[in-house]
Design a protein around this motif. Structure first.
Motif, short mmCIF file in Angstrom:
data_model
loop_
_atom_site.label_atom_id
_atom_site.label_comp_id
_atom_site.label_asym_id
_atom_site.label_seq_id
_atom_site.Cartn_x
_atom_site.Cartn_y
_atom_site.Cartn_z
N GLU A 67 -46.59 57.95 -2.65
CA GLU A 67 -47.98 57.70 -3.03
C GLU A 67 -48.51 58.84 -3.90
N TYR A 68 -48.18 60.07 -3.54
CA TYR A 68 -48.58 61.23 -4.35
C TYR A 68 -48.00 61.13 -5.75
N PHE A 69 -46.71 60.78 -5.85
CA PHE A 69 -46.06 60.65 -7.15
C PHE A 69 -46.74 59.58 -8.00
N ASN A 70 -47.01 58.44 -7.39
CA ASN A 70 -47.68 57.36 -8.11
C ASN A 70 -49.07 57.78 -8.58
N THR A 71 -49.82 58.44 -7.72
CA THR A 71 -51.17 58.88 -8.07
C THR A 71 -51.13 59.91 -9.19
N SER A 72 -50.14 60.81 -9.14
CA SER A 72 -50.02 61.84 -10.17
C SER A 72 -49.77 61.25 -11.55
N LEU A 73 -49.06 60.11 -11.61
CA LEU A 73 -48.67 59.51 -12.89
C LEU A 73 -49.60 58.40 -13.37
N SER A 74 -50.36 57.80 -12.46
CA SER A 74 -51.02 56.54 -12.78
C SER A 74 -52.04 56.62 -13.91
N ALA A 75 -52.78 57.73 -14.00
CA ALA A 75 -53.80 57.83 -15.05
C ALA A 75 -53.16 57.83 -16.43
N ALA A 76 -52.04 58.54 -16.58
CA ALA A 76 -51.38 58.62 -17.89
C ALA A 76 -50.46 57.44 -18.16
N SER A 77 -49.86 56.90 -17.11
CA SER A 77 -48.90 55.81 -17.32
C SER A 77 -49.58 54.45 -17.36
N GLY A 78 -50.68 54.30 -16.63
CA GLY A 78 -51.36 53.01 -16.56
C GLY A 78 -50.75 52.07 -15.54
N TYR A 79 -49.79 52.52 -14.75
CA TYR A 79 -49.18 51.65 -13.75
C TYR A 79 -48.82 52.45 -12.51
#
Length: 537
Positions: A67-79
């Motif tokens: 979940e941390y990994f997803n949250t860290s990337l989501s703003a820049a990746s969009g997914y």
């Protein structure tokens, strides 16, 4: 038609091949702290929304890491990537159940990424390295349109010291929840795992104590310069503890005593022995401590609350070490804070208690250590506490006097290394620094980096050291902007001192890597000090 398809396939292959060759090597991505072993591979892993995260192992913390990994990337990746246990191109694996083993192995190929650790903490640190291996844009909020390119290679890594920390002084100037969480986020990126919160001092009391409510109602009402102050309720403190734990960071609370206690003495006059001078006229203290004791100490004196204090001088306040109420007060405080602090440590301060007689100081520290032990915690104290008899396992935090650190080691106790001349983040960089102090030294970026805890004090070796901590005192820090200016980039240097073996660290190499870290900070809007020793462009 077949010819067209072949051309299109070849063209797609060339695009992918070009992408895999044009980016930096894994060893060139600005990894801080420097891993123990880095081997560059061939090609790159191209991260898209088609990737999946696979959890391998029974540790329940793996889901939180995903979940941390997803949250860290989501703003820049969009997914957000799907998470499961069946299959995945990004594998997070806990291979054992040794919570003390923070090592990890990161393997990146063109087809998959695997992070293995013997504990969830190790996997989490592998995730931090993986994030740093990506383009700096992943730390921003602008949407990345193309696949995220991650250089192939292998990293095998583990920390030099078990305790890698920083301290925030929220007592001199109060820093609110949002700023502390922001600090925790940045600590996590650098694999720091302890946040020491300095929760009380002459200028303010910052943690709710339900059995002594005036500590925050009155003692928390001001700060250096006379501002409004503030404090954390116990519920807010618990929220910070959980936020930190989600990032594998342990909170260490500090209640400084017997000195640095004017906020407590202003809140409860019955605790005040009467020898503190909160108006700051310290030059009027012409009596010896022994004469002051004869005049002021004892149970029959008339006690009055001290005045609130908003200056920056030190050493003028003390609890009454002969008063039984003092120890009931401390027992209540330790009991309430220990109950909401899952970590093993409780910091008792002990520094700069200049108006406490030596024998009284020793008696006080030894008695307070026992109180802390009775509530299930291990004491840490500033290096002065080593002039008393330390309980087994207790820790002396070296900041000023080498002889005190050696006294701790001579008793068989560990030392936490925070030499002011190297690790104090409130020291000015040079004489032109807009805020900060320089009573210990000017600490430029190279000075913060170029030292080895294991050789810094003659007679103290690596086996004697629990770890490294970088304190930020806040006499001159009023807000997050000030905090960022003094902390960054030096905290990255000190994180590497704590994590990476001294034999592998190199100043010239660090200059290249900190430049990339500066790009990450820039994209996050962190206003760091751009040391002239680094070519940030």
């Amino acid at each position: 038609m077949k010819h067209i398809f072949t051309l299109l396939s070849f063209g797609l292959f060339m695009v992918l091949f070009s992408c895999s060759q044009d980016g930096p090597k894994l060893s060139e991505t600005g990894l801080i702290p420097l891993p123990n072993q880095v081997a560059d591979g061939s090609g790159s892993f191209l991260l898209t929304s088609e990737a999946k995260i696979q959890l391998q192992g029974e540790d329940p913390k793996l889901a939180g890491i995903a979940e941390y990994f997803n949250t860290s990337l989501s703003a820049a990746s969009g997914y957000r990537l799907p998470v499961g246990t069946d299959e995945g191109t990004i594998k997070l694996q806990v291979e054992g159940d040794n919570s003390q083993d923070e090592s990890y192995e990161l393997v990146i190929s063109e087809s998959e990424i695997t992070i293995k650790g013997k504990s969830a903490a190790g996997v989490f640190y592998g995730v931090q390295t993986l994030l740093q291996a990506m383009p700096v844009e992943v730390f921003g909020t602008a949407l990345i349109q193309e696949a995220i390119q991650i250089p192939a290679g292998k990293i095998v890594d583990s920390p030099s010291y078990a305790y890698r920390g920083s301290m925030l002084d929220v007592a001199r100037h109060f820093l609110p929840m949002e700023d502390v969480k922001h600090y925790l986020d940045q600590m996590a990126h650098l694999k720091l795992n302890y946040l020491h919160l300095h929760l009380s001092d002459d200028q303010g009391w910052r943690i709710e104590i339900k059995s002594w409510p005036n500590l925050t109602a009155l003692g928390g009402s001001t700060q250096v310069g006379g501002g409004p102050g503030g404090y954390f309720t116990q519920a807010q403190y618990q929220e910070l503890v959980q936020y930190a734990a989600d990032r594998f960071i342990t909170i260490v609370p500090e209640i400084d005593m017997p000195g640095h206690t004017n906020a407590a003495l202003a809140s409860y006059g019955d605790l005040n022995p009467g020898i503190n001078l909160p108006d700051g006229n310290f030059e009027t203290i012409t009596k010896s401590i022994e004469k002051a004791e004869d005049e002021f100490k004892g149970s029959n004196i008339t006690r009055q609350a001290a005045e609130l204090y908003t200056g920056t001088e030190v050493g003028f306040s003390t609890l009454d070490t002969d008063l039984e109420l003092t120890y009931q007060f401390i027992d209540d405080i330790v009991r309430e804070i220990a109950a909401i602090t899952p970590g093993p440590y409780f910091h008792i301060g002990g520094d700069e208690s200049h108006v406490t007689a030596k024998d009284d100081y020793v008696y006080f520290i030894e008695r307070v250590q026992k109180i802390v032990q009775d509530h299930g915690k291990t004491s840490i104290g500033w290096d002065e506490v080593a002039t008393s008899q330390l309980l087994p396992g207790n820790v002396a935090q070296f900041w000023a006097l080498e002889e005190n650190a050696k006294l701790a080691v001579g008793q068989g106790n560990k030392v936490l290394m925070s030499p002011a001349k190297k690790a104090y983040l409130d020291m000015q960089y040079d004489s032109t620094s807009r805020i900060g102090l320089h009573w210990a030294a000017y600490v430029e970026l190279d000075s913060a980096y170029l030292w080895d805890p294991a050789t810094y004090v003659n007679g103290i070796s690596k086996s004697d050291i629990l770890g490294v901590e970088a304190p930020l005192w806040t006499e001159t820090v009023e807000n997050r902007v000030d905090m960022e200016y003094l902390v960054f980039p030096r905290i990255a240097a000190l994180a590497e001192v704590a994590w990476s073996p001294g034999s592998s660290r190199n100043w010239n190499d660090f200059q290249d890597r900190i430049k990339v870290m500066g790009q990450r900070w820039d994209i996050q809007g962190i206003g760091f000090y751009k040391s002239p020793l680094v070519n940030w462009e």
